[in-house]
Design a protein around this motif. Structure first.
Motif, PDB file in Angstrom:
ATOM      1  N   HIS A  71       0.807  -1.216   0.000  1.00  0.00           N
ATOM      2  CA  HIS A  71       0.000   0.000   0.000  1.00  0.00           C
ATOM      3  C   HIS A  71       0.847   1.277   0.000  1.00  0.00           C
ATOM      4  O   HIS A  71       0.306   2.368   0.168  1.00  0.00           O
ATOM      5  CB  HIS A  71      -0.943   0.001   1.195  1.00  0.00           C
ATOM      6  CG  HIS A  71      -1.929  -1.124   1.180  1.00  0.00           C
ATOM      7  ND1 HIS A  71      -2.820  -1.328   0.140  1.00  0.00           N
ATOM      8  CD2 HIS A  71      -2.151  -2.139   2.069  1.00  0.00           C
ATOM      9  CE1 HIS A  71      -3.557  -2.405   0.384  1.00  0.00           C
ATOM     10  NE2 HIS A  71      -3.168  -2.906   1.543  1.00  0.00           N
ATOM     11  N   HIS A  72       2.170   1.144  -0.176  1.00  0.00           N
ATOM     12  CA  HIS A  72       3.009   2.334  -0.264  1.00  0.00           C
ATOM     13  C   HIS A  72       2.618   3.150  -1.505  1.00  0.00           C
ATOM     14  O   HIS A  72       2.449   2.603  -2.593  1.00  0.00           O
ATOM     15  CB  HIS A  72       4.484   1.945  -0.363  1.00  0.00           C
ATOM     16  CG  HIS A  72       5.074   1.534   0.947  1.00  0.00           C
ATOM     17  ND1 HIS A  72       6.415   1.243   1.106  1.00  0.00           N
ATOM     18  CD2 HIS A  72       4.524   1.365   2.172  1.00  0.00           C
ATOM     19  CE1 HIS A  72       6.652   0.906   2.362  1.00  0.00           C
ATOM     20  NE2 HIS A  72       5.518   0.967   3.019  1.00  0.00           N
ATOM     21  N   ASP A  73       2.494   4.444  -1.319  1.00  0.00           N
ATOM     22  CA  ASP A  73       2.124   5.326  -2.429  1.00  0.00           C
ATOM     23  C   ASP A  73       3.388   5.867  -3.088  1.00  0.00           C
ATOM     24  O   ASP A  73       4.055   6.748  -2.545  1.00  0.00           O
ATOM     25  CB  ASP A  73       1.258   6.472  -1.904  1.00  0.00           C
ATOM     26  CG  ASP A  73       0.829   7.428  -3.019  1.00  0.00           C
ATOM     27  OD1 ASP A  73       1.081   7.112  -4.207  1.00  0.00           O
ATOM     28  OD2 ASP A  73       0.253   8.487  -2.700  1.00  0.00           O
ATOM     29  N   VAL A  74       3.714   5.328  -4.243  1.00  0.00           N
ATOM     30  CA  VAL A  74       4.868   5.829  -4.998  1.00  0.00           C
ATOM     31  C   VAL A  74       4.414   6.456  -6.312  1.00  0.00           C
ATOM     32  O   VAL A  74       5.159   6.488  -7.297  1.00  0.00           O
ATOM     33  CB  VAL A  74       5.916   4.712  -5.256  1.00  0.00           C
ATOM     34  CG1 VAL A  74       6.510   4.216  -3.950  1.00  0.00           C
ATOM     35  CG2 VAL A  74       5.312   3.565  -6.054  1.00  0.00           C
ATOM     36  N   SER A  75       3.175   6.959  -6.319  1.00  0.00           N
ATOM     37  CA  SER A  75       2.646   7.584  -7.537  1.00  0.00           C
ATOM     38  C   SER A  75       3.500   8.761  -7.975  1.00  0.00           C
ATOM     39  O   SER A  75       3.620   9.034  -9.183  1.00  0.00           O
ATOM     40  CB  SER A  75       1.199   8.024  -7.314  1.00  0.00           C
ATOM     41  OG  SER A  75       1.079   8.879  -6.186  1.00  0.00           O
ATOM     42  N   GLN A  76       4.112   9.466  -7.014  1.00  0.00           N
ATOM     43  CA  GLN A  76       5.005  10.572  -7.364  1.00  0.00           C
ATOM     44  C   GLN A  76       6.170  10.072  -8.206  1.00  0.00           C
ATOM     45  O   GLN A  76       6.581  10.721  -9.179  1.00  0.00           O
ATOM     46  CB  GLN A  76       5.525  11.249  -6.094  1.00  0.00           C
ATOM     47  CG  GLN A  76       6.465  12.417  -6.343  1.00  0.00           C
ATOM     48  CD  GLN A  76       7.070  12.973  -5.054  1.00  0.00           C
ATOM     49  OE1 GLN A  76       7.019  12.329  -4.001  1.00  0.00           O
ATOM     50  NE2 GLN A  76       7.625  14.171  -5.125  1.00  0.00           N
ATOM     51  N   ASN A  77       6.714   8.910  -7.849  1.00  0.00           N
ATOM     52  CA  ASN A  77       7.857   8.347  -8.567  1.00  0.00           C
ATOM     53  C   ASN A  77       7.453   7.843  -9.955  1.00  0.00           C
ATOM     54  O   ASN A  77       8.179   8.040 -10.938  1.00  0.00           O
ATOM     55  CB  ASN A  77       8.481   7.214  -7.764  1.00  0.00           C
ATOM     56  CG  ASN A  77       9.098   7.693  -6.464  1.00  0.00           C
ATOM     57  OD1 ASN A  77       9.266   8.897  -6.256  1.00  0.00           O
ATOM     58  ND2 ASN A  77       9.423   6.774  -5.577  1.00  0.00           N
ATOM     59  N   ILE A  78       6.313   7.193 -10.037  1.00  0.00           N
ATOM     60  CA  ILE A  78       5.824   6.707 -11.324  1.00  0.00           C
ATOM     61  C   ILE A  78       5.592   7.880 -12.273  1.00  0.00           C
ATOM     62  O   ILE A  78       5.995   7.852 -13.441  1.00  0.00           O
ATOM     63  CB  ILE A  78       4.545   5.876 -11.125  1.00  0.00           C
ATOM     64  CG1 ILE A  78       4.896   4.546 -10.431  1.00  0.00           C
ATOM     65  CG2 ILE A  78       3.830   5.627 -12.446  1.00  0.00           C
ATOM     66  CD1 ILE A  78       3.700   3.728 -10.003  1.00  0.00           C
ATOM     67  N   ALA A  79       4.975   8.944 -11.758  1.00  0.00           N
ATOM     68  CA  ALA A  79       4.730  10.134 -12.568  1.00  0.00           C
ATOM     69  C   ALA A  79       6.032  10.794 -13.002  1.00  0.00           C
ATOM     70  O   ALA A  79       6.137  11.319 -14.119  1.00  0.00           O
ATOM     71  CB  ALA A  79       3.864  11.127 -11.797  1.00  0.00           C
ATOM     72  N   ALA A  80       7.044  10.753 -12.121  1.00  0.00           N
ATOM     73  CA  ALA A  80       8.336  11.373 -12.436  1.00  0.00           C
ATOM     74  C   ALA A  80       8.990  10.700 -13.631  1.00  0.00           C
ATOM     75  O   ALA A  80       9.637  11.359 -14.456  1.00  0.00           O
ATOM     76  CB  ALA A  80       9.259  11.322 -11.222  1.00  0.00           C
ATOM     77  N   LEU A  81       8.842   9.385 -13.743  1.00  0.00           N
ATOM     78  CA  LEU A  81       9.371   8.681 -14.917  1.00  0.00           C
ATOM     79  C   LEU A  81       8.557   9.009 -16.163  1.00  0.00           C
ATOM     80  O   LEU A  81       9.102   9.408 -17.195  1.00  0.00           O
ATOM     81  CB  LEU A  81       9.361   7.169 -14.676  1.00  0.00           C
ATOM     82  CG  LEU A  81       9.678   6.300 -15.903  1.00  0.00           C
ATOM     83  CD1 LEU A  81      11.133   6.468 -16.318  1.00  0.00           C
ATOM     84  CD2 LEU A  81       9.365   4.836 -15.643  1.00  0.00           C
ATOM     85  N   LEU A  82       7.246   8.852 -16.054  1.00  0.00           N
ATOM     86  CA  LEU A  82       6.394   8.945 -17.238  1.00  0.00           C
ATOM     87  C   LEU A  82       6.400  10.335 -17.856  1.00  0.00           C
ATOM     88  O   LEU A  82       6.303  10.470 -19.086  1.00  0.00           O
ATOM     89  CB  LEU A  82       4.965   8.524 -16.878  1.00  0.00           C
ATOM     90  CG  LEU A  82       4.777   7.056 -16.458  1.00  0.00           C
ATOM     91  CD1 LEU A  82       3.318   6.805 -16.104  1.00  0.00           C
ATOM     92  CD2 LEU A  82       5.240   6.104 -17.545  1.00  0.00           C
TER      93      LEU A  82
END
Length: 208
Positions: free
Chosen positions: A32-43
């Protein structure tokens, strides 16, 4: 002190053993860790039209791999722990490559992006240049690599059954630049906290 081939073999074996023996606990602790910031940073830095071909390097049980697939991208996972590879395959439905980080066999000019979240710090510093060159080579021209590592004061060694190397920003920038990458951005996590309370260094890099 230079690590011998026997030292490197031990580091890989024991670190992977640590994860294989704790795969269930790791999944429950991180799913449940929120790493959406990291995913968005790549994309956000990928060029051309999606869907993109992405490598989740050190995919673990497949949490982020599933997100990439659900977004419509062609996602491939890679991990050295057999239990993680099996879990990731079942959870994400994606293709999974079981490879030791110190014995990589990656295709050249294949991926638009590499997502290396909480993983490259497990590579001993003397082997890091080689691993980064291989990740550079597997990216297409103008491809992007995202990395997030626990930051530190350029020390390395055993920590709770796992081997890790902990770099400050300047040292990490030097490793990445030496491998041919150009920095796009970096930030510390979790967001919204004083830097002293942000143990993770995230950075995004482009292959020219």
């Amino acid at each position: 002190m230079k690590l011998s081939p026997q030292d490197l073999e031990k580091i890989s074996k024991l670190t992977l053993q640590h994860y294989n023996q704790r795969c269930g606990d790791f999944w429950e602790g991180t799913r449940h860790h929120d790493v959406s910031q990291n995913i968005a940073a790549l994309l956000q830095y990928l060029e051309g039209e999606p869907p993109y071909t992405l490598l989740d390097f050190g995919c673990g049980p497949g949490r982020d791999l599933k997100v990439f697939a659900e977004l419509g991208h062609r996602a491939v996972g890679l991990d050295g722990a057999a239990q993680f590879a099996e879990m990731a395959r079942a959870h994400s439905g994606c293709e999974i490559w079981l490879q030791d980080f110190l014995k990589l066999d990656l295709p050249h000019h294949h991926f638009d992006g590499v997502f290396a979240n909480a993983v490259l710090f497990h590579v001993p510093s003397q082997e890091l240049p080689s691993v980064l060159l291989q990740l550079h080579a597997t990216l297409k021209p103008r491809g992007v690599l995202f990395s997030s590592n626990p930051r530190g004061n350029n020390t390395e060694g055993w920590n709770g059954g796992r081997y890790g190397a902990y770099y400050d920003l300047q040292t990490w920038q030097r490793y990445m630049s030496d491998a041919g990458f150009i920095e796009l951005t970096h930030y510390y996590r979790p967001s919204g906290l004083p830097q002293a309370e942000q143990p993770w260094l995230a950075s995004v890099w482009r292959k020219p």
